[in-house]
Design an enzyme around this catalytic site. Structure first.
Site, mmCIF file in Angstrom:
data_model
loop_
_atom_site.group_PDB
_atom_site.id
_atom_site.type_symbol
_atom_site.label_atom_id
_atom_site.label_comp_id
_atom_site.label_asym_id
_atom_site.label_seq_id
_atom_site.Cartn_x
_atom_site.Cartn_y
_atom_site.Cartn_z
ATOM 1 N N GLU A 1 53.844 26.238 43.553
ATOM 2 C CA GLU A 1 52.407 26.108 43.285
ATOM 3 C C GLU A 1 51.687 27.311 43.898
ATOM 4 O O GLU A 1 51.822 27.568 45.096
ATOM 5 C CB GLU A 1 51.859 24.820 43.919
ATOM 6 N N SER B 1 51.533 22.610 52.663
ATOM 7 C CA SER B 1 51.493 21.604 51.602
ATOM 8 C C SER B 1 50.226 20.765 51.730
ATOM 9 O O SER B 1 49.907 19.991 50.832
ATOM 10 C CB SER B 1 52.720 20.698 51.684
#
Lengths: 283, 259
Positions: free
Chosen positions: A151, A118
């Site tokens: 994502e 992340s």
């Protein structure tokens, strides 16, 4: 079409990614260095699949089949046969770099190597491989089996074929892919920063207090949770370190500057719900 | 039982041509307690209204001019509500000096007002406390829940949302992702009620820009610097839904395409 998936790391995210991949019909090889961690991951997945069956989201047969599709192993070399390997190891740069270097040796050049990071640069991880075009970010949100968004992060060398295959894979998991360039915080963690940071600044300036800000954001803005409640849920330490990471990634861009009060909250050990109290008290 | 006749109706004057002006007018009329009267007619007839509501954000010169033009209408008990998306209430009040400064209460809300249950209020430093109470009661009469907060441009919700939109605009401008993917990411990844760019289109980019540039001007901090793409879109008149084009293009209010 990707049918054989390797997952590296049997923590919460790794187990969740393995589970949803198996549920959607993929053969999954779940790797961890630690046999005990694998055992825990397997139990966690089994429990979740049984709960889904009990709720009627899956039939018992489907739950059983999904579990059968997951093979746990402690030998990284076995991931050689996968079409996609998703790295979900702890968020430590050296560890991930080493894994990418090894996977690059183990897997044939057409295997896609993805990281669930992340906060780390995909381009940086790809630099440890000989075939940067097959490296991308695949950022799932916690809990991975539930959250719809993934994502797909394009590093500087990431190839278009790699991106297209990942889009298909994410859709196969019945999730929504979004594609973004490799920038600090990607999309969600970056664009959500002001929700917390500006709320802290408004509070710090004495314009409104925690409860009032949360109330206004929910009632005037229709947000499901206010910025302080949400920090308590996420963990104030986790939220703070995300802000620090994005701020650092943008070389101190002032829009991301963390608020000193948030650091004080971290110092205090009142980290949110998990410690029984943060901005609010949880008896 | 209170019988409301035309004779004891009070007067309200609404300043500016912002979409919120029309919403305020409708809300005031619905209460059946206000005559909404044009500022020129009030000036001509010497009517001193019970309340003046000012709505301009983007064009601060016009905002100031509107308030100064209405200044002769201000009686000792006239409540002045001014939109504080782009200036603090204290600044707007300072323009009125010795006539009305103590009667100013700032309000902040984004269009559409009709959908907002809550409207934020902020007294200027100069405001006499009874006017804050009157502002509260007025909003309650209109069916809104007032939240009184400290005075700074944008107050709470518009300020935080404008910063989220600004970050989304930076990401969009820098080519990090498409507008549609940015909006999807924020709705699905963190449960926002709307994607920030579609939300900006609904609010009006001019108002979002007004909050950012107002904070930037007032506080002098780089974090409030509006994304250059926002400035250019406002200058080009791509203000969002109301103009048929913003981050998305619209046909009859529905998204047609995005860039």
């Amino acid at each position: 079409m990707i049918e054989r998936v390797g997952v590296v790391g049997g923590g919460t995210m790794g187990a969740g990614i393995a589970q949803i991949s198996a549920q959607k019909g993929c053969q999954v090889l779940l790797y961890d260095v630690n046999q005990e961690a694998l055992e825990k991951a397997r139990q966690q997945i089994e429990k979740r699949l049984k709960n889904l069956a009990a709720k009627g989201s899956l039939t018992e047969g489907e739950a059983e089949e999904a579990l059968q599709r997951i093979i746990c192993l402690t030998d990284l070399e076995k991931l050689e046969s996968c079409q996609l390997v998703i790295e979900a190891a702890p968020e430590k740069l050296e560890l991930k770099e080493e894994l990418f270097a090894q996977l690059d040796q183990i897997c044939p050049p057409e295997t896609i190597l993805a990281s669930n990071t992340s906060s780390l640069s995909i381009t940086r991880l790809a630099a440890r491989t000989r075939h940067g075009e097959r490296v991308a970010g695949l950022h799932f949100f916690n809990p991975a089996p539930v959250m719809k968004l993934v994502e797909i992060v394009k590093g500087i060398k990431t190839g278009e074929r790699c991106v297209q295959q990942l889009i298909q894979f994410v859709k196969k998991l019945s999730k929504q892919p979004v594609v973004c360039r490799d920038t600090p915080g990607f999309l969600v963690n970056r664009i959500a920063r002001p929700f917390y940071n500006e709320a802290l600044k408004i509070m710090g300036e004495g314009l409104a207090d925690v409860e009032q800000i949360d109330r206004i954001m929910k009632e005037a803005g229709q947000f499901r949770m206010g910025p302080f409640e949400l920090q308590d849920l996420i963990g104030i330490d986790v939220n703070f370190s995300t802000t620090v990471s994005v701020h650092g990634g943008f070389f101190g861009e002032s829009r991301f500057r963390p608020h000193p009060f948030q650091e004080r909250m971290v110092h205090s050990g009142q980290l949110g719900r998990k410690t029984g109290g943060g901005y609010y008290h949880y008896p | 039982m209170v019988i409301i006749t035309t004779r004891n109706k009070r007067y309200a004057v609404i300043l500016g041509d912002h979409p919120l002006a029309e919403e305020w007018r409708i809300l005031c009329q619905k209460t059946e307690q206000f005559h909404v009267e044009d500022v020129d007619i009030c000036l001509a007839k010497g009517i001193q209204p019970d309340i003046i509501i000012e709505t301009t954000n983007y064009d601060l010169e016009k905002k100031r001019a509107d308030l100064l033009r209405a200044r002769p209408l201000i009686a000792d008990d006239t409540l002045i509500l001014t939109s504080v998306l782009a200036v603090a209430a204290t600044e707007a009040a300072s323009w009125l000096e010795n006539r009305g400064a103590g009667q100013v209460v700032g309000y902040a809300t984004f269009y559409p007002l009709g959908e907002r249950k809550v409207v934020e209020l902020a007294p200027a430093l100069q405001t006499d406390p009874p006017f804050v109470d009157r502002a509260r009661s007025f909003l309650e009469l209109l069916g809104k829940k007032p939240e009184v907060v400290g005075d700074e441009a944008g107050l709470v919700f518009p300020r935080i949302l404008a910063l989220i939109i600004n970050e989304a605009a930076f990401a969009y401008m820098e080519g990090t992702a498409t507008a549609a993917d940015i909006d999807l990411a924020m709705r699905l990844g963190t449960n926002y009620p709307q994607g920030p760019l579609a939300w900006a289109d609904e609010i009006g980019l001019d108002d979002v820009y007004a909050v950012l540039s107002g904070l930037y001007r007032a506080l002098g901090e780089e974090r409030y610097r509006p994304a250059p793409i926002l400035r250019k879109m406002v200058l080009a008149g791509w203000l969002g839904k109301k103009r048929g084009r913003g981050f998305y293009r619209y046909d009859n209010g529905e998204i047609r395409e995005h860039d």
